[in-house]
Design a protein around this motif. Structure first.
Motif, PDB file in Angstrom:
ATOM      1  N   ILE A  66       1.025  -1.125   0.106  1.00  0.00           N
ATOM      2  CA  ILE A  66      -0.001   0.022  -0.115  1.00  0.00           C
ATOM      3  C   ILE A  66       0.752   1.072   0.100  1.00  0.00           C
ATOM      4  O   ILE A  66       0.538   2.221  -0.654  1.00  0.00           O
ATOM      5  CB  ILE A  66      -0.953   0.006   1.187  1.00  0.00           C
ATOM      6  N   SER A  67       2.045   1.355   0.749  1.00  0.00           N
ATOM      7  CA  SER A  67       2.875   2.341   0.607  1.00  0.00           C
ATOM      8  C   SER A  67       3.325   2.536  -0.750  1.00  0.00           C
ATOM      9  O   SER A  67       3.365   3.805  -1.281  1.00  0.00           O
ATOM     10  CB  SER A  67       4.081   2.195   1.526  1.00  0.00           C
ATOM     11  N   ARG A  68       3.774   1.642  -1.225  1.00  0.00           N
ATOM     12  CA  ARG A  68       4.353   2.006  -2.840  1.00  0.00           C
ATOM     13  C   ARG A  68       3.149   2.339  -3.801  1.00  0.00           C
ATOM     14  O   ARG A  68       3.595   3.156  -4.658  1.00  0.00           O
ATOM     15  CB  ARG A  68       5.090   0.644  -3.354  1.00  0.00           C
ATOM     16  N   ALA A  69       1.894   1.737  -3.544  1.00  0.00           N
ATOM     17  CA  ALA A  69       0.848   2.083  -4.418  1.00  0.00           C
ATOM     18  C   ALA A  69       0.760   3.763  -4.073  1.00  0.00           C
ATOM     19  O   ALA A  69       0.386   4.497  -5.120  1.00  0.00           O
ATOM     20  CB  ALA A  69      -0.352   1.478  -3.834  1.00  0.00           C
ATOM     21  N   LEU A  70       0.814   4.074  -2.944  1.00  0.00           N
ATOM     22  CA  LEU A  70       0.642   5.703  -2.729  1.00  0.00           C
ATOM     23  C   LEU A  70       1.524   6.444  -3.247  1.00  0.00           C
ATOM     24  O   LEU A  70       1.199   7.568  -3.751  1.00  0.00           O
ATOM     25  CB  LEU A  70       0.379   5.699  -1.028  1.00  0.00           C
ATOM     26  N   VAL A  71       2.854   6.214  -3.128  1.00  0.00           N
ATOM     27  CA  VAL A  71       3.877   6.586  -3.819  1.00  0.00           C
ATOM     28  C   VAL A  71       3.607   6.799  -5.023  1.00  0.00           C
ATOM     29  O   VAL A  71       3.986   7.782  -5.863  1.00  0.00           O
ATOM     30  CB  VAL A  71       5.347   6.162  -3.392  1.00  0.00           C
TER      31      VAL A  71
END
Length: 298
Positions: free
Chosen positions: A191-196
């Motif tokens: 989810i962190s990389r999706a947001l980034v």
């Protein structure tokens, strides 16, 4: 070996279900929090701004833990689907439905179609094959919610209902792709990389909307916006994606059928909404369905 493997597999599935339920518990406050946020913030800014704020937090978390910010190129299509589904699609569609007059309680029951949609996506994208009993219970829950929706509007679908269906489809796609990637990568990193991955769009869009629309930062609006940014858009995905990876996307995803009851509780406690027996019956019907789906192993 089979005698050992089966209990281990069942134990892993139960852990996945428990983790997924923690994610559902976090997500269950999203609709009331969105209503609070929209009391002082434009609906579009709530939907896009939350992703921009969560993206900034995600950058900090990945930096502190010394993990890569950008996913490998071969995973970009999957992250694009996650972004379209849960970073943009669900927040925009559900927020607009609420802004157009859909009550939190009604929206919660319609969105309970999400587990059925997630199960279908899991079969198509993640090679899962649930047993027939699973599909029977899943279909029963979907039918109960559809009947409830139609009886609320004289057998006609309204624009808010159609927007909520868009939210369901968007989230199902994002959940399936995220759960699939979480089999190999920790869910919080997914989810962190999706947001980034989405920051090049969310930051300029949120900035433009903030400049063009009035903002009234009341305590309720700030609290609601903080919740949807930090919990709904970020922290809630930590146990959710981990649960989908451990318990199976189709099976663990059915825990979201409990969300209507939780949403009804928050709608009553936080917003003072009143709802009739039909709403409670529909919510209880899907709760029975989720109990059956959890008995049907994938």
């Amino acid at each position: 070996m089979d005698g050992v493997a089966l209990p281990r597999a069942e134990g892993r599935a139960r852990q996945g279900t428990a983790l997924a339920f923690l994610g559902v518990l976090a997500f269950s406050g999203s609709l009331p929090a969105t209503v609070y946020a929209m009391q002082g913030v434009n609906p579009w800014l709530v939907a896009i701004g939350r992703a921009a704020v969560a993206g900034a937090v995600a950058v900090a978390c990945l930096k502190v833990t010394k993990n890569r910010l950008i996913p490998p190129k071969h995973e970009w299509p999957a992250y694009a689907l996650i972004s379209l589904g849960v970073v943009f699609g669900f927040p925009v569609f559900s927020g607009l439905a609420l802004a157009m007059g859909a009550s939190t309680a009604h929206s919660a029951v319609v969105i309970a179609l999400l587990p059925a949609a997630t199960a279908v996506c899991a079969v198509l994208k993640a090679a899962e094959r649930p047993r027939p009993l699973f599909w029977v219970a899943c279909a029963a829950g979907a039918i109960a919610i559809t009947a409830f929706t139609l009886t609320q509007h004289q057998a006609k679908a309204t624009w808010p209902d159609l927007l909520l269906v868009g939210a369901v489809i968007s989230a199902a796609i994002g959940y399936t792709e995220g759960g699939r990637l979480s089999r190999e990568t920790p869910g919080w990193q997914v989810i962190s990389r999706a947001l980034v991955f989405s920051l090049p769009l969310t930051v300029p869009m949120a900035t433009a909307i903030a400049i063009a629309t009035p903002v009234n930062p009341t305590p309720q609006a700030i609290a609601g916006f903080a919740y949807v940014s930090l919990i709904s858009m970020f922290l809630g995905f930590f146990p959710w994606y981990a649960g989908l990876a451990k318990g199976g996307i189709a099976r663990a995803g059915q825990t979201q059928l409990t969300q209507p009851l939780l949403n009804l509780l928050w709608a009553w406690v936080l917003l003072g909404e009143r709802f009739g027996p039909a709403t409670v019956v529909a919510a209880l019907a899907v709760l029975v369905c989720v109990a059956i789906t959890q008995r049907a192993r994938t």
